[in-house]
Design a protein around this motif. Structure first.
Motif, PDB file in Angstrom:
ATOM      1  N   MET A  12       0.849  -1.175   0.000  1.00 47.04           N
ATOM      2  CA  MET A  12       0.000   0.000   0.000  1.00 47.04           C
ATOM      3  C   MET A  12       0.886   1.226   0.000  1.00 47.04           C
TER       4      MET A  12
ATOM      5  N   LYS B  38      -0.127   2.097   9.514  1.00 44.99           N
ATOM      6  CA  LYS B  38      -0.229   0.662   9.780  1.00 44.99           C
ATOM      7  C   LYS B  38      -1.667   0.170   9.628  1.00 44.99           C
TER       8      LYS B  38
ATOM      9  N   ALA C  18      -2.736   0.117   5.925  1.00 45.90           N
ATOM     10  CA  ALA C  18      -2.114  -1.025   5.236  1.00 45.90           C
ATOM     11  C   ALA C  18      -2.766  -2.339   5.672  1.00 45.90           C
ATOM     12  N   TYR C  19      -3.036  -2.473   6.956  1.00 49.00           N
ATOM     13  CA  TYR C  19      -3.684  -3.680   7.472  1.00 49.00           C
ATOM     14  C   TYR C  19      -5.071  -3.847   6.861  1.00 49.00           C
TER      15      TYR C  19
ATOM     16  N   ALA D  61      -6.205  -2.525   4.089  1.00 51.07           N
ATOM     17  CA  ALA D  61      -6.061  -2.764   2.647  1.00 51.07           C
ATOM     18  C   ALA D  61      -5.747  -4.232   2.373  1.00 51.07           C
ATOM     19  N   GLN D  62      -4.907  -4.813   3.211  1.00 56.88           N
ATOM     20  CA  GLN D  62      -4.579  -6.237   3.066  1.00 56.88           C
ATOM     21  C   GLN D  62      -5.823  -7.091   3.330  1.00 56.88           C
ATOM     22  N   LYS D  63      -6.584  -6.751   4.356  1.00 51.78           N
ATOM     23  CA  LYS D  63      -7.776  -7.526   4.720  1.00 51.78           C
ATOM     24  C   LYS D  63      -8.833  -7.514   3.622  1.00 51.78           C
TER      25      LYS D  63
ATOM     26  N   ASN E 293      -8.050  -7.194   0.452  1.00 51.14           N
ATOM     27  CA  ASN E 293      -7.359  -7.696  -0.749  1.00 51.14           C
ATOM     28  C   ASN E 293      -7.083  -6.636  -1.805  1.00 51.14           C
TER      29      ASN E 293
ATOM     30  N   GLU F  84      -0.943  -4.645  -3.625  1.00 52.35           N
ATOM     31  CA  GLU F  84       0.108  -3.997  -2.848  1.00 52.35           C
ATOM     32  C   GLU F  84       0.479  -2.619  -3.369  1.00 52.35           C
TER      33      GLU F  84
ATOM     34  N   THR G  67      -1.418  -0.345  -4.572  1.00 52.82           N
ATOM     35  CA  THR G  67      -2.530   0.593  -4.533  1.00 52.82           C
ATOM     36  C   THR G  67      -2.082   1.880  -3.857  1.00 52.82           C
TER      37      THR G  67
ATOM     38  N   SER H 211     -12.671   2.224  -1.160  1.00 47.16           N
ATOM     39  CA  SER H 211     -12.621   0.909  -1.797  1.00 47.16           C
ATOM     40  C   SER H 211     -13.972   0.446  -2.323  1.00 47.16           C
TER      41      SER H 211
END
Length: 158
Positions: free
Chosen positions: A1, A22, A25-26, A28-30, A32, A35, A37, A130
């Motif tokens: 991210m 943090k 990024a967390y 964004a990962q959850k 999906n 990376e 973005t 999103s």
């Protein structure tokens, strides 16, 4: 991210800037997100967010967070997702404007810590960028459940 944060008036300390990085990024990962973005957060004063809310949302009051999603379906042009897929251009989902003073007021009003309310605001904005919204009851249920899951799993429980 790839998150760019603007805080020209030093409204947030370094600890909370790092929390925003943090948590974004967390989250964004959850959900999906790829990376590479891109997004931004601008921390602004009560006066500035009031002005933005009045100008772009036709609401004459300050608020905690305003999101400007680039993929909200309002434009007829090519999407950043299409650019990413065709040319390898990073996907930019948009920009958030957050007012720490309003976040602090909400934390006191709702009986939360500043960290919890701050985290709520960051995740809420990320989800709006999103494509999530809470206009329809079924969409609200989905968005708020995901928001709580991200916050709880990150360690910012109520």
């Amino acid at each position: 991210m790839d998150l760019t944060i603007y805080d020209e008036h030093h409204l947030i300390d370094e600890q909370h800037l790092e929390l925003a990085r943090k948590l974004f990024a967390y989250g964004a990962q959850k959900i999906n997100l790829p990376e590479n973005t891109e997004a931004s957060i601008t921390f602004c004063s009560v006066e500035r967010i009031h002005e933005i809310n009045r100008q772009y949302r036709q609401t004459d009051r300050p608020t905690d967070v305003i999101s400007f999603a680039l993929e909200d379906g309002d434009d007829d042009g090519i999407s950043t997702l299409e650019l990413e897929q065709e040319f390898g251009v990073p996907r930019n989902i948009g920009d958030l404007f957050i007012c720490p003073e309003v976040v602090q007021n909400h934390a006191q009003e709702y009986g939360h810590s500043f960290e919890r309310e701050f985290g709520y605001t960051v995740v809420h904005g990320l989800l709006h960028l999103s494509g999530y919204d809470h206009i329809q009851p079924e969409d609200a249920k989905k968005m708020f459940a995901l928001q709580e899951e991200i916050l709880d799993n990150f360690g910012l429980e109520r």
